[in-house]
Design an enzyme around this catalytic site. Structure first.
Site, short mmCIF file in Angstrom:
data_model
loop_
_atom_site.label_atom_id
_atom_site.label_comp_id
_atom_site.label_asym_id
_atom_site.label_seq_id
_atom_site.Cartn_x
_atom_site.Cartn_y
_atom_site.Cartn_z
N GLU A 68 0.78 -1.11 -0.01
CA GLU A 68 0.03 0.09 -0.15
C GLU A 68 1.00 1.24 0.04
O GLU A 68 1.82 1.47 0.73
CB GLU A 68 -0.91 0.10 1.17
CG GLU A 68 -1.94 -1.06 1.22
CD GLU A 68 -2.38 -1.62 2.54
OE1 GLU A 68 -1.39 -1.71 3.37
OE2 GLU A 68 -3.69 -1.75 2.58
N ASP A 112 -11.50 7.83 -21.95
CA ASP A 112 -11.38 6.36 -21.72
C ASP A 112 -10.92 5.60 -22.80
O ASP A 112 -11.74 5.51 -23.70
CB ASP A 112 -12.68 5.81 -21.02
CG ASP A 112 -12.70 4.24 -20.72
OD1 ASP A 112 -11.59 3.72 -20.94
OD2 ASP A 112 -13.71 3.85 -19.98
N THR A 140 -7.85 0.27 -19.71
CA THR A 140 -7.31 -0.85 -19.23
C THR A 140 -6.11 -1.31 -20.18
O THR A 140 -5.53 -0.45 -20.66
CB THR A 140 -8.36 -2.07 -19.98
OG1 THR A 140 -8.37 -2.16 -21.24
CG2 THR A 140 -9.88 -1.63 -19.71
N ARG A 170 -4.50 -8.20 -17.38
CA ARG A 170 -5.85 -7.51 -17.01
C ARG A 170 -5.61 -6.63 -15.98
O ARG A 170 -4.94 -6.74 -14.92
CB ARG A 170 -6.76 -8.57 -16.36
CG ARG A 170 -7.09 -10.06 -17.12
CD ARG A 170 -8.37 -10.57 -16.77
NE ARG A 170 -9.57 -9.81 -17.70
CZ ARG A 170 -9.64 -9.69 -18.75
NH1 ARG A 170 -8.83 -10.80 -19.60
NH2 ARG A 170 -10.83 -9.04 -19.35
#
Ligand SMILES: *Cc1c(COP(=O)(O)O)cnc(C)c1O
Length: 417
Positions: A51, A194, A220, A229
């Site tokens: 994190e 996008d 993506t 992915r």
């Protein structure tokens, strides 16, 4: 190892390898990753919590997570000319929610592309969280298949949105990036695009790059970009802090470092000259598909294509519904998806259209001649959908192509039978 420790999962993996090798993947959002990307995905980075961001982590032991995350960021910056990059979003949908939440308040208005005109679910479809939190208003394409920028400008002046959102999943023409940016500037809106579907074409310099023109760019990494992915958010330095905070702790917990490592590998591949050649070939293959299907009497939405896919009105051209076409092509080994066409009178479950894309077959090395063969088989089957005889010869032709062009990523793919 997997084979002996979990034969059930191993069996499914082998069957999936066979399925991918023995069929033609023509779903426009799919692709094949390289063996190197697969290898990075399966590394011990999956064990690590990290994190935070390189140099600023919450837990210790981050020497090597910092290496891969920094590589991914620097390579993405180079590919897209971005000022700031966050490679942690787990996928495209989270990347969009992260971008919205970074700069919008609940209830804020967003101008986005109508779903039946090519927009994505996460651009405010009523079934998604995005629509519950933000107020989406839609623009459409006109009769010629282009976005009517004058109407868009009028709408922006009237609606005063906080954000103007460009981008799509089933639109086939080049957007006028400058025009979007100009309209956003005029009404004081944040501009976002996008590029989930076209990121690889942009990275390979086969189509223009919107990154310099937009405040925020989401994507993506697994479609034309040919990575694992995953998602990614790029932005102007001005929004860097907001995007990073909205990613973690705002929306996600720890990044998936094995995935980030695989993103770094894929971006490294996309920086090579071969990837430019790939991106150009994708466009050439889509153009041939467009021409061949048109010559066989299919009606192409938006008047054709400038990118990696076509949207075909199969119901209007051959009296076959999208669902029937999807099922028929599945029988001959071609995987595609049914898709609504602009203002489709039919239901989304059995719409008028199908979307066909060439990124995956191009990764397998197929070129214009192979696309001609594919278009011919598609036409034969969809023009005579009840005729079983057509299916067996079409399947044979497709199987031959699959054998000639093995999928990358797995060892000895050709021998997988
Ligand atoms: C595919 C896609 C997404 C969603 O990506 P996931 O990784 O499936 O969450 C978002 N936006 C657009 C435009 C897409 O095409």
């Amino acid at each position: 190892m997997l084979k002996s420790s979990d034969p059930q999962v191993y069996g499914a993996v082998k069957n999936e390898e066979r399925r991918q090798q023995n069929g033609l993947e023509m779903i426009a959002s799919e692709n094949y990753v390289s063996e190197a990307v697969l290898e990075a995905l399966g590394t011990v980075f999956t064990n690590k919590y990290s994190e935070g961001y390189p140099g600023k982590r919450y837990y210790g032991g981050q020497d090597f997570t910092d290496v891969v995350e920094t590589l991914a960021i620097e390579r993405a910056k180079k590919l897209f000319g971005a000022e700031h990059v966050n490679v942690q979003p787990h996928s495209g949908a989270p990347a969009n929610m992260i971008a919205y939440s970074a700069v919008l308040e609940p209830g804020d208005k967003v101008l986005g592309m109508d779903l039946s005109h090519g927009g994505h679910l996460t651009h405010g479809h009523p079934v998604t969280l995005s629509a519950q939190v933000y107020n989406f208003v839609r623009y459409k394409t006109d009769k010629t298949g282009k976005i009517d920028y004058q109407a868009l400008e009028k709408m922006a002046i009237k609606e005063k949105p906080k954000m103007i959102l460009a981008g799509f999943s089933a639109y086939t023409r080049q957007l006028d990036y400058e025009k979007f940016a100009e309209i956003a500037k005029k009404v004081g809106a944040i501009s976002m695009i996008d590029i989930a579907h076209i990121a690889g074409l942009i990275a390979g310099k086969a189509i223009p790059n919107p990154t310099p023109h937009f405040d925020i760019v989401t994507t993506t990494t697994h479609k034309t970009l040919r990575g694992p992915r995953g998602g990614m958010v790029m932005c102007k330095e001005k929004y860097a802090k907001a995007i990073d905070k909205a990613t973690f702790p705002g929306f996600q917990g720890g990044p998936h470092m094995n995935n980030v490592a695989a993103k770094a590998v894929a971006f490294g591949e996309a920086l090579r000259p071969e990837f430019k050649e790939y991106a150009k070939q994708v466009i050439r293959n889509a153009k041939i598909l467009e021409r061949e299907l048109a010559s066989h009497g299919f009606k192409l939405m938006f008047g054709g294509t400038d990118n990696h896919m076509v949207l075909v009105d199969v119901y209007g051209s051959k009296g076959v519904t999208g669902k029937e076409a999807e099922e028929a092509l599945d029988k001959i080994g071609i995987t595609i998806n049914k898709n609504v066409i602009p203002d489709d009178p039919r239901s989304p479950l059995d719409p008028s259209g199908v979307r066909i894309g060439v990124p995956a077959i191009t990764t397998r090395g197929m070129k214009e001649d192979e696309v001609r063969i594919i278009a011919k088989q598609i036409n034969l089957v969809l023009s005579d959908i009840k005729n079983e005889k057509v299916y067996s010869s079409a399947k044979e032709a497709i199987t031959t192509l699959c054998e000639e062009y093995p999928m990358p990523g797995i060892k000895e793919a050709a021998s997988v039978k």
